[in-house]
Write a protein that holds these residues in place. Structure first.
Motif, mmCIF file in Angstrom:
data_model
loop_
_atom_site.group_PDB
_atom_site.id
_atom_site.type_symbol
_atom_site.label_atom_id
_atom_site.label_comp_id
_atom_site.label_asym_id
_atom_site.label_seq_id
_atom_site.Cartn_x
_atom_site.Cartn_y
_atom_site.Cartn_z
ATOM 1 N N THR A 2 -8.107 -0.944 -9.914
ATOM 2 C CA THR A 2 -7.621 -2.269 -9.543
ATOM 3 C C THR A 2 -8.075 -3.328 -10.544
ATOM 4 O O THR A 2 -7.291 -4.174 -10.950
ATOM 5 C CB THR A 2 -8.123 -2.630 -8.133
ATOM 6 N N THR A 3 -9.314 -3.271 -10.944
ATOM 7 C CA THR A 3 -9.840 -4.259 -11.874
ATOM 8 C C THR A 3 -9.117 -4.192 -13.216
ATOM 9 O O THR A 3 -8.770 -5.228 -13.798
ATOM 10 C CB THR A 3 -11.350 -4.037 -12.094
ATOM 11 N N TRP A 4 -8.860 -2.982 -13.700
ATOM 12 C CA TRP A 4 -8.186 -2.835 -14.991
ATOM 13 C C TRP A 4 -6.761 -3.369 -14.941
ATOM 14 O O TRP A 4 -6.302 -4.004 -15.891
ATOM 15 C CB TRP A 4 -8.191 -1.378 -15.443
ATOM 16 N N ALA A 41 1.980 -4.179 -8.549
ATOM 17 C CA ALA A 41 1.486 -2.799 -8.540
ATOM 18 C C ALA A 41 0.038 -2.734 -8.079
ATOM 19 O O ALA A 41 -0.354 -1.827 -7.343
ATOM 20 C CB ALA A 41 1.624 -2.179 -9.932
ATOM 21 N N THR A 42 -0.760 -3.698 -8.489
ATOM 22 C CA THR A 42 -2.154 -3.757 -8.045
ATOM 23 C C THR A 42 -2.230 -3.943 -6.542
ATOM 24 O O THR A 42 -3.007 -3.266 -5.858
ATOM 25 C CB THR A 42 -2.886 -4.915 -8.752
ATOM 26 N N THR A 43 -1.421 -4.843 -6.024
ATOM 27 C CA THR A 43 -1.416 -5.089 -4.586
ATOM 28 C C THR A 43 -0.975 -3.856 -3.816
ATOM 29 O O THR A 43 -1.620 -3.453 -2.844
ATOM 30 C CB THR A 43 -0.485 -6.270 -4.257
ATOM 31 N N THR A 49 -4.265 2.582 -0.870
ATOM 32 C CA THR A 49 -5.543 3.291 -0.888
ATOM 33 C C THR A 49 -6.573 2.651 0.036
ATOM 34 O O THR A 49 -7.732 3.037 0.022
ATOM 35 C CB THR A 49 -6.123 3.345 -2.316
ATOM 36 N N SER A 50 -6.155 1.691 0.816
ATOM 37 C CA SER A 50 -7.015 0.992 1.776
ATOM 38 C C SER A 50 -8.215 0.340 1.111
ATOM 39 O O SER A 50 -9.314 0.315 1.660
ATOM 40 C CB SER A 50 -7.477 1.959 2.875
ATOM 41 N N LEU A 56 -10.634 -9.029 -3.359
ATOM 42 C CA LEU A 56 -9.381 -8.616 -3.991
ATOM 43 C C LEU A 56 -8.260 -9.588 -3.653
ATOM 44 O O LEU A 56 -7.492 -9.988 -4.531
ATOM 45 C CB LEU A 56 -8.995 -7.203 -3.568
ATOM 46 N N VAL A 57 -8.168 -9.993 -2.408
ATOM 47 C CA VAL A 57 -7.120 -10.934 -1.995
ATOM 48 C C VAL A 57 -7.303 -12.261 -2.720
ATOM 49 O O VAL A 57 -6.337 -12.840 -3.229
ATOM 50 C CB VAL A 57 -7.133 -11.118 -0.462
ATOM 51 N N ILE A 58 -8.530 -12.735 -2.800
ATOM 52 C CA ILE A 58 -8.800 -13.997 -3.502
ATOM 53 C C ILE A 58 -8.450 -13.862 -4.984
ATOM 54 O O ILE A 58 -7.827 -14.753 -5.568
ATOM 55 C CB ILE A 58 -10.270 -14.415 -3.318
ATOM 56 N N THR A 59 -8.806 -12.746 -5.586
ATOM 57 C CA THR A 59 -8.495 -12.516 -7.003
ATOM 58 C C THR A 59 -6.997 -12.500 -7.240
ATOM 59 O O THR A 59 -6.504 -13.092 -8.210
ATOM 60 C CB THR A 59 -9.125 -11.194 -7.476
#
Length: 88
Positions: A2-4, A41-43, A49-50, A56-59
């Protein structure tokens, strides 16, 4: 992962803004579309993958807001119909 994908999306947004500043509108739009697809795609990946979490939502919200802000800031100025005809 996710970070990448978020970093890749951020780089695409910056690349699109640089292209827009260099008056390459088609390249800028293409890079911004790729950035949006990367964020989507990240979302989707995080939801399937739960791995959904508050950071993550804030990012993602910040990434989308930054994309919109850069698109607005680097947009070509629009001209009125009168100035296109040569009269002001």
């Amino acid at each position: 992962m996710t970070t990448w994908t978020l970093w890749i999306g951020a780089l695409l947004v910056v690349g699109g803004s640089v292209a827009q500043l260099k008056h390459q509108a088609a390249a800028a739009r293409a890079l911004w579309v790729l950035a949006v697809l990367t964020f989507v795609a990240t979302t989707v990946g995080a939801v399937t993958t739960s791995e959904v979490s508050l950071p993550l939502v804030i990012t993602l919200v910040v990434a989308i807001a930054a994309t919109v802000a850069l698109v607005v800031i680097t947009r070509e100025p629009t001209r009125s119909a009168a100035s296109r005809r040569g009269t002001d």
